[in-house]
Design a protein around this motif. Sequence first.
Motif, PDB file in Angstrom:
ATOM      1  N   LEU A 156     -27.487 -12.875  12.777  1.00  0.00           N
ATOM      2  CA  LEU A 156     -26.446 -13.097  11.778  1.00  0.00           C
ATOM      3  C   LEU A 156     -25.615 -11.827  11.673  1.00  0.00           C
ATOM      4  O   LEU A 156     -26.136 -10.769  11.305  1.00  0.00           O
ATOM      5  CB  LEU A 156     -27.064 -13.432  10.417  1.00  0.00           C
ATOM      6  CG  LEU A 156     -26.095 -13.428   9.223  1.00  0.00           C
ATOM      7  CD1 LEU A 156     -24.980 -14.449   9.420  1.00  0.00           C
ATOM      8  CD2 LEU A 156     -26.850 -13.688   7.923  1.00  0.00           C
ATOM      9  N   GLU A 157     -24.341 -11.941  12.031  1.00  0.00           N
ATOM     10  CA  GLU A 157     -23.430 -10.819  11.829  1.00  0.00           C
ATOM     11  C   GLU A 157     -22.578 -11.101  10.597  1.00  0.00           C
ATOM     12  O   GLU A 157     -21.971 -12.163  10.473  1.00  0.00           O
ATOM     13  CB  GLU A 157     -22.517 -10.604  13.037  1.00  0.00           C
ATOM     14  CG  GLU A 157     -21.642  -9.368  12.886  1.00  0.00           C
ATOM     15  CD  GLU A 157     -20.853  -9.044  14.146  1.00  0.00           C
ATOM     16  OE1 GLU A 157     -20.216  -7.976  14.178  1.00  0.00           O
ATOM     17  OE2 GLU A 157     -20.876  -9.851  15.082  1.00  0.00           O
ATOM     18  N   ILE A 158     -22.574 -10.136   9.682  1.00  0.00           N
ATOM     19  CA  ILE A 158     -21.800 -10.264   8.450  1.00  0.00           C
ATOM     20  C   ILE A 158     -20.689  -9.225   8.477  1.00  0.00           C
ATOM     21  O   ILE A 158     -20.932  -8.046   8.741  1.00  0.00           O
ATOM     22  CB  ILE A 158     -22.681 -10.053   7.211  1.00  0.00           C
ATOM     23  CG1 ILE A 158     -23.858 -11.031   7.213  1.00  0.00           C
ATOM     24  CG2 ILE A 158     -21.859 -10.220   5.933  1.00  0.00           C
ATOM     25  CD1 ILE A 158     -24.834 -10.814   6.067  1.00  0.00           C
ATOM     26  N   ALA A 159     -19.485  -9.666   8.201  1.00  0.00           N
ATOM     27  CA  ALA A 159     -18.329  -8.768   8.158  1.00  0.00           C
ATOM     28  C   ALA A 159     -17.623  -8.915   6.813  1.00  0.00           C
ATOM     29  O   ALA A 159     -17.427 -10.030   6.325  1.00  0.00           O
ATOM     30  CB  ALA A 159     -17.353  -9.076   9.292  1.00  0.00           C
ATOM     31  N   VAL A 160     -17.273  -7.786   6.224  1.00  0.00           N
ATOM     32  CA  VAL A 160     -16.495  -7.762   4.984  1.00  0.00           C
ATOM     33  C   VAL A 160     -15.172  -7.077   5.313  1.00  0.00           C
ATOM     34  O   VAL A 160     -15.135  -5.881   5.605  1.00  0.00           O
ATOM     35  CB  VAL A 160     -17.235  -7.013   3.856  1.00  0.00           C
ATOM     36  CG1 VAL A 160     -16.373  -6.959   2.589  1.00  0.00           C
ATOM     37  CG2 VAL A 160     -18.573  -7.694   3.564  1.00  0.00           C
ATOM     38  N   ALA A 161     -14.080  -7.849   5.300  1.00  0.00           N
ATOM     39  CA  ALA A 161     -12.752  -7.342   5.642  1.00  0.00           C
ATOM     40  C   ALA A 161     -11.973  -7.097   4.351  1.00  0.00           C
ATOM     41  O   ALA A 161     -11.504  -8.038   3.701  1.00  0.00           O
ATOM     42  CB  ALA A 161     -12.008  -8.330   6.531  1.00  0.00           C
TER      43      ALA A 161
END
Length: 255
Positions: A194-199
């Motif tokens: 699971l890759e989580i990104a916060v932009a």
Amino acid sequence: MAVAGYGTLSEVYEWLIPEGKLTPAGSVAAFGDLVERLPPQARVLDCACGTGQLAVGLAALGLDVTATDASAAMVRRTRRLAEQHGVPLRTARVSWDQLSDTLDGSPPFDVVFCVGNSLAHAEGASARFDALTAMSRLLRRDGRLVLTSRTWELVRARGSRLDVGQRLVRRQGRDAVVVYNWQIEQRWEEEHQLEIAVAQVASDGSVLTRSERLSCWPFRQEELVSQLQAAGLGVESNTFAPDAENYTVVAVKGA
């Protein structure tokens, strides 16, 4: 045994938390009935403390709280939050396989919390059982273990996918889009990614993205219940529903 991580995500974890749990008081309110039944100065362990909202909220009630996490960055955040709120709190970077060696000499705990979908980071069924056994060992007789989990049956049914938030999330006066990139494997026992990104979107329109890839080993709800029972814990309550995204299990240590 437990996958370390949450170094980068610790800086932006607020964007991953529901608004109601952004404060210590809000985090405690999610477990209100159970917390209200605790005796004054009850001993509590939060063994996946994250940014410390729950641990600090419990300490603010006068409870005797120890907060641990496998992520050094999360432990630092918990420590800072406790200082900001002026509450006493023991903190330590401890993975689940180190719990017994680190805390076994302490008086037993009345409650152990392992929340925030953290248990899936234990490396498979054997490591998960070892973690649950370590938590059980630290409880007094009739003490309670509180677990929250994603409904992994739903996660796996949806397959590999990219989930992009459909609206901006505002935290600390800044907006961000949260993206989850799921890599679902064919078999339950395989390591999932699971890759989580916060932009984060700045006022000038620029975007700063922080992301981290995490490993998960999903489990069925009935498997969790079976492992709890094997670890000497009887399920007192279970909110599992097949169509719900998350559930909470409270288990009691037997004789």
